[in-house]
Design an enzyme around this catalytic site. Structure first.
Site, PDB file in Angstrom:
ATOM      1  N   LYS A 273       0.819  -1.212   0.000  1.00  0.00           N
ATOM      2  CA  LYS A 273       0.000   0.000   0.000  1.00  0.00           C
ATOM      3  C   LYS A 273       0.855   1.265   0.000  1.00  0.00           C
ATOM      4  O   LYS A 273       0.352   2.341  -0.279  1.00  0.00           O
ATOM      5  CB  LYS A 273      -0.970  -0.016   1.176  1.00  0.00           C
ATOM      6  CG  LYS A 273      -2.024  -1.106   1.012  1.00  0.00           C
ATOM      7  CD  LYS A 273      -3.206  -0.933   1.917  1.00  0.00           C
ATOM      8  CE  LYS A 273      -4.317  -1.915   1.604  1.00  0.00           C
ATOM      9  NZ  LYS A 273      -4.002  -3.294   2.054  1.00  0.00           N
TER      10      LYS A 273
HETATM   11  C1  PLP Z   1      -4.752  -4.316   1.615  1.00  0.00           C
HETATM   12  C2  PLP Z   1      -4.012  -5.581   1.539  1.00  0.00           C
HETATM   13  C3  PLP Z   1      -4.409  -6.612   0.661  1.00  0.00           C
HETATM   14  C4  PLP Z   1      -5.663  -6.502  -0.176  1.00  0.00           C
HETATM   15  O1  PLP Z   1      -5.544  -5.565  -1.218  1.00  0.00           O
HETATM   16  P1  PLP Z   1      -6.844  -4.972  -1.929  1.00  0.00           P
HETATM   17  O2  PLP Z   1      -6.336  -3.999  -2.915  1.00  0.00           O
HETATM   18  O3  PLP Z   1      -7.687  -4.353  -0.860  1.00  0.00           O
HETATM   19  O4  PLP Z   1      -7.551  -6.140  -2.554  1.00  0.00           O
HETATM   20  C5  PLP Z   1      -3.626  -7.740   0.590  1.00  0.00           C
HETATM   21  N1  PLP Z   1      -2.519  -7.884   1.344  1.00  0.00           N
HETATM   22  C6  PLP Z   1      -2.106  -6.933   2.211  1.00  0.00           C
HETATM   23  C7  PLP Z   1      -0.892  -7.163   3.020  1.00  0.00           C
HETATM   24  C8  PLP Z   1      -2.833  -5.748   2.316  1.00  0.00           C
HETATM   25  O5  PLP Z   1      -2.415  -4.815   3.161  1.00  0.00           O
END
Ligand code: PLP
Length: 433
Positions: free
Chosen positions: A106
């Site tokens: 993210k």
């Molecule tokens: C947010 C997150 C996901 C999921 O991603 P999305 O874009 O919401 O589908 C998967 N793995 C981790 C470690 C995350 O922080």
């Protein structure tokens, strides 16, 4: 480029508006009016660095509103760590997306969005208040991306007792312009409070709100960069390529589908989920039935009503068309844990629970697809962030990166609120008006 609302294609706005407002007032989501065709880049052997590639893609989307220099600065600030394809075994790769400041993928979206907002806000007088509902990793990535940015406050809502200790420390130990709200409820409750505030005309007339969840289109654009970069790094481009994405709110998958539409030759996506199986069920039955989320060890994917399905259906129109490019399966806790331990024992490679769900999806795909293909699973978090799950699984202690150790020694600062809109409303007005 213009961005339209999935609920009303005739009303479109520029990038700055989509970025700052986060979500159209009609409760839809912003989508780019077209996806640029960059297939030329991927059909020939061009050598581009990660930053050059990112600059090229970003310019297509935001090049009319920001100067080349500004975009270059944004890219240099957010694409400043690597995302290698780690080769686990023959044709099997983990696309490691966890080398950023908060050790989760993210960071890409959050830093890009923060830097874009920083560029636009430089000439505005009013403070912007960014609301983020997080099931764990979003909040810290966003908080870090915006930390210390003038004119911007970040208000994080997280479900009390439902994030890991490390995640909670990452969320609650920043000061300055970062505020952590601990909500007595689950992630969906946090998301509901945020959505309600955005649609509340009265509060929007008093303070300026913006969003940083994966509903913000500025979060998705930079996520397409790493699919493109990863594909270009693959050694054997003559065989098909399959990418497995561990999915919660399905922003990461949406970015992958956008990358494919741009021309990145990815043949199939696997949307792998934990026990929160609304989307796999949708693929099975053709009907989409949101439900309450269930808590799992891959908690950043505990989502019962993934918002980006709206965007995906806008791109594909029907589940039948979507099934051509994507398949989706759900995996349980035991399989997730067992795979962490077997990959560690057999390949001396440690993965976190989210990444494990992605790998489970690939392994299942390979049971019925026997031809040779590049198999890439997305490594979305560093295993050290989930040491409470990972350590018992491997019967060993994962080594924590320095960054995490430092955060753990800091003191938690949060404000506890009930899952009640009026309480949230009062808090916002008394603190930020
Ligand atoms: C947010 C997150 C996901 C999921 O991603 P999305 O874009 O919401 O589908 C998967 N793995 C981790 C470690 C995350 O922080």
């Amino acid at each position: 480029m213009k961005f339209y609302s999935t609920k009303n294609k005739s009303s479109s706005v520029d990038f700055q508006t989509a970025l700052i407002t986060g979500m159209p007032q009609d409760n839809g989501l912003y989508m780019p009016e077209y996806i640029p065709d960059l297939s030329k880049i991927f059909n020939q052997e061009v050598k581009l660095t990660f930053q050059e590639l990112s600059l090229l893609i970003a310019s297509e989307f935001i090049g009319k509103e920001l100067s080349k220099n500004q975009i270059q600065n944004i890219i240099e600030c957010c694409i400043n760590f690597d995302s290698p394809n780690y080769n686990v075994s023959k044709d099997l790769y983990c696309l490691e997306l966890f080398h950023g400041p908060t050790l989760a993928f993210k960071d890409f979206g959050a830093r890009f969005m923060a830097n874009c907002m920083g560029s636009f806000i430089a000439n505005s007088k009013r403070e912007i208040n960014i609301l983020v509902a997080t099931s764990g990793d979003t909040g810290s990535a966003v908080a870090n991306g915006f930390y210390g940015v003038e004119g911007i406050n970040v208000i994080i809502l997280y479900p009390s007792g439902k994030v890991s200790d490390i995640q909670e420390k990452q969320l609650t130990t920043l000061d300055k312009n970062i505020y952590a709200l601990e909500i007595n409820g689950n992630f969906d409750d946090c998301q509901r409070l945020v959505k309600k505030a955005f649609l509340d005309k009265e509060i929007n007339s008093k303070i300026k709100l913006s969003s940083a969840n994966s509903i913000n289109i500025a979060r998705l654009i930079p996520q397409s960069f790493y699919y493109a970069h990863s594909y270009l790094q693959l050694e054997n481009k003559h065989i098909p390529s399959v990418y497995s994405v561990p999915s919660g709110n399905f922003g990461n998958l949406t970015a992958g589908l956008i990358a494919k539409k741009m021309g990145v030759p990815i043949n199939k996506f696997i949307a792998s989920t934990n026990l929160n199986d609304v989307v796999p069920k949708f693929f099975d039955t053709g009907s989409y039935n949101p439900k309450e989320s269930i808590q799992t060890i891959s908690n950043a994917m505990d989502v019962g009503n993934p918002s980006n399905i709206e965007r995906i259906m806008d791109m594909y129109e029907s589940i039948d068309k979507l099934r051509i490019d994507v398949c989706s399966w759900s995996f349980d806790e035991k399989n997730t844990l067992d795979l962490i331990s077997s990959i560690y024992n057999n390949h001396n490679y440690l993965i976190d629970p989210h990444t494990s769900v992605a790998l489970l999806g690939l392994l299942k795909y390979k049971q019925s697809y026997i031809d040779r293909c590049n198999q890439v699973f997305l490594g979305t978090a560093h295993p050290g962030k989930f040491s409470d799950v990972v350590n018992p699984a491997i019967n060993d202690t994962v080594k924590l990166p320095e960054r995490l150790k430092r955060v753990l020694s800091l003191e938690k600062k949060s404000i506890l609120l009930n899952n009640n809109y009026n309480e949230f409303y009062d808090y916002l007005l008394t603190t930020f008006q």
